[in-house]
Structures are given as C-alpha cells and as structure tokens.
Design an enzyme around this catalytic site. Sequence first.
Site, PDB file in Angstrom:
ATOM      1  N   HIS A   1       1.490   4.978   4.455  1.00  0.00           N
ATOM      2  CA  HIS A   1       0.627   5.425   3.362  1.00  0.00           C
ATOM      3  C   HIS A   1       0.930   6.873   2.990  1.00  0.00           C
ATOM      4  CE1 HIS A   1      -2.607   2.225   4.573  1.00  0.00           C
ATOM      5  NE2 HIS A   1      -1.487   1.693   4.105  1.00  0.00           N
TER       6      HIS A   1
ATOM      7  N   SER B   1       0.811  -1.215   0.000  1.00  0.00           N
ATOM      8  CA  SER B   1       0.000   0.000   0.000  1.00  0.00           C
ATOM      9  C   SER B   1       0.846   1.267   0.000  1.00  0.00           C
ATOM     10  CB  SER B   1      -0.969   0.004   1.180  1.00  0.00           C
ATOM     11  OG  SER B   1      -0.306  -0.294   2.380  1.00  0.00           O
TER      12      SER B   1
END
Length: 248
Positions: A188, A134
């Site tokens: 992230h 991610s």
Amino acid sequence: TPQRPESLLEMIFPSFDTDTFVWRMSCLQLTNYAASLLLGSYMGTPKLCSLYLLGASWGPAIASGALWRLFLPMLLHANALHIFFNIFFQLRIGFGMEKQFGRRKFCLLYLFCGFLGNLLSVVANPFKLAVGASTSGFGLLGVWAAEVLLTWELLGESRMRLLTWFLFMIASCVMMSTLSPSVDFMGHFGGALAGFLLAIILADMREEHRPSWYGKAKATAKSTTAFLMLCCLIKAITLGPDGPMPFC
C-alpha cells in the site's frame, strides 16, 4: 435544455462511464476472481495455489525471472470482501481521475503504482504471497496528494475541505485494509509513493501557476523514482531467495 438527472451509479461513482480503462480493469479483476474460484477454492475463497498459478507475487519466483508477478497481482484478490472494497474504491475515484488525466496517462499511473507497490512488497517480504489491486488504489491517493501539494497556493479556502476529504479517504482505506487477514502495508505504501512521484513527474502546469519549487520537485521525483526502482529490482531479482517454490 434541462439537465438529465443523475442515475444511481453516477451518484455512487462520479463520472461513471463504461468506456474507460478503470471500468475494463474492474471487469477483468472480477473475471480473474471467478477464474481463481473455479481453479480451486474453499468456502468461497480462492486457494493459495489458485492465486499462485494465476500470477500472485512470490519472491523466489520473481527472483528466478517471473517478472510478470509484479503486475498480475493487480488482477487477483484473496476473498469476496477484498475484491469488493478494492473495486468500489477504484471506481469511486477512478472515473473522475481518468476523465481528468486522459486514458493513456491514467493507465500509466494505475499500472505503475501497482508495479512499484508489488515490488516494494516483495523486497520487504519475499515470502509473502501477495495479491490485490489496492497497490494501485493507494496509488490513486498518492496522485491526488501530489496534485494538492502542487496546487496548494491556488486552492485558497478549499484547502481545509480537501484536506479533510483526503484524511477521510486514507482512514477509510486503512480501515478496509484491516479487514484482510494479511494486510500488505508495504504494498500500500509503495503504491501511494509511486502515485505521488509519478504524478509530479507527469505534471504539466501552466507556467504562471507553478510554485517556485516546481522544477526542483520534478527533478527530485525523477531521480528518486529511478533510484528506488533500481535498488528494489536488484534486491528482488539479483539478491532474492532461490526458494522455496510452491508445489502447485
């Protein structure tokens, strides 16, 4: 000549192509997930030791010189839902982006986003065993955001449509992230920031299409990236904790 109808895969994943970096990376991630299960799992979920042995991010190990742990987490995932959402998302936007940028540039973007995302994550919390693609996935969103910013004056009436799509994608990513028991928000954020900065650095717009601040933006992105990497590497390696080390 009549156009060939799109297959189901091409409808779900625009510009679907098995001869791409993003496809091969996804296959490698699936292979590594299977390996982590074989190495040790509980109820279909890899054990922490399995992930650590395969290269999960761990601050004390990185401080002792295991710098590969800033890259290998991109290949590892914590559970089936985790890998499903990450692969679905990166294939959903990755095929088109790789076609646009070319394989080499896309490969650089993907890997750098994962690297810097993992680096910021370990600086924020060196005792978090972090895995997942991610960081790179959010990096692709950062690349897209930079593209929109650089071409804002050229977009015209499509601005609101693109902005709505972008906000929807961010909301989707955040929603999918919350399904994980231990969300790596700093990873992230770091991935998205890396994608944004590197996309500006690598931008190659025609002179007549460049905004007035184009040169200044590239210079700022370069200095910000260098400063961020230097500070984070010093913090993670030189000032990082010596232990504890997992007994695996």
